[in-house]
Design a protein around this motif. Structure first.
Motif, PDB file in Angstrom:
ATOM      1  N   SER A  22      43.418  45.608  38.763  1.00 55.91           N
ATOM      2  CA  SER A  22      42.937  44.962  37.536  1.00 55.91           C
ATOM      3  C   SER A  22      44.060  44.710  36.527  1.00 55.91           C
ATOM      4  O   SER A  22      44.079  43.666  35.868  1.00 55.91           O
ATOM      5  CB  SER A  22      41.813  45.782  36.897  1.00 55.91           C
ATOM      6  OG  SER A  22      42.260  47.066  36.541  1.00 55.91           O
ATOM      7  N   ALA A  52      38.347  41.902  34.919  1.00 56.55           N
ATOM      8  CA  ALA A  52      39.540  41.649  35.743  1.00 56.55           C
ATOM      9  C   ALA A  52      39.259  41.618  37.247  1.00 56.55           C
ATOM     10  O   ALA A  52      40.103  41.979  38.043  1.00 56.55           O
ATOM     11  CB  ALA A  52      40.652  42.644  35.421  1.00 56.55           C
ATOM     12  N   GLU A  53      38.079  41.174  37.621  1.00 56.99           N
ATOM     13  CA  GLU A  53      37.781  40.915  39.038  1.00 56.99           C
ATOM     14  C   GLU A  53      38.042  39.444  39.345  1.00 56.99           C
ATOM     15  O   GLU A  53      38.528  39.091  40.412  1.00 56.99           O
ATOM     16  CB  GLU A  53      36.322  41.259  39.372  1.00 56.99           C
ATOM     17  CG  GLU A  53      36.069  42.731  39.553  1.00 56.99           C
ATOM     18  CD  GLU A  53      36.800  43.315  40.742  1.00 56.99           C
ATOM     19  OE1 GLU A  53      36.774  42.712  41.834  1.00 56.99           O
ATOM     20  OE2 GLU A  53      37.419  44.377  40.586  1.00 56.99           O
ATOM     21  N   SER A  68      40.828  39.495  41.946  1.00 63.32           N
ATOM     22  CA  SER A  68      41.170  40.717  42.668  1.00 63.32           C
ATOM     23  C   SER A  68      41.111  40.350  44.154  1.00 63.32           C
ATOM     24  O   SER A  68      40.512  39.327  44.529  1.00 63.32           O
ATOM     25  CB  SER A  68      40.162  41.831  42.377  1.00 63.32           C
ATOM     26  OG  SER A  68      38.893  41.520  42.948  1.00 63.32           O
TER      27      SER A  68
END
Length: 97
Positions: A22, A52-53, A68
């Motif tokens: 992340s 933050a994916e 990610s």
């Protein structure tokens, strides 16, 4: 980078990249934003930063996707937009001002 010209009306290009965790996903999004800001380009919207994916930065005709590893495999935008042409991203100079 995918060239979506003539394929969709909402964007001409997708930049797709992946971070290992992340913090790296956020760092990539930050750096892209900083470099585009130097060119006087500012995002219309920025989504997914805190999770933050999958961070999506909308620059109008350019959409920047920072995934990610798990999210990139799951959403597989290259497969979804397989009719798009792949465009090589030019390398940045190693000596930046």
């Amino acid at each position: 980078m995918l060239d979506l010209t003539g394929i969709t009306s909402f964007a001409d290009y997708f930049v797709i990249c992946t971070g290992a965790n992340s913090k790296q996903v956020q760092a990539i999004a930050d750096e892209v934003g900083m470099q585009l800001k130097k060119l006087s380009e500012h995002p219309i919207s920025l989504e997914g930063y805190s999770q933050a994916e999958w961070i999506l930065a909308d620059y109008g005709d350019l959409l920047v996707h920072v995934f990610s590893t798990k999210a990139r495999e799951y959403y597989d935008l290259e497969r979804l937009w397989r009719a798009a042409k792949t465009v090589a991203v030019p390398e940045l100079s190693k000596t930046r001002p």
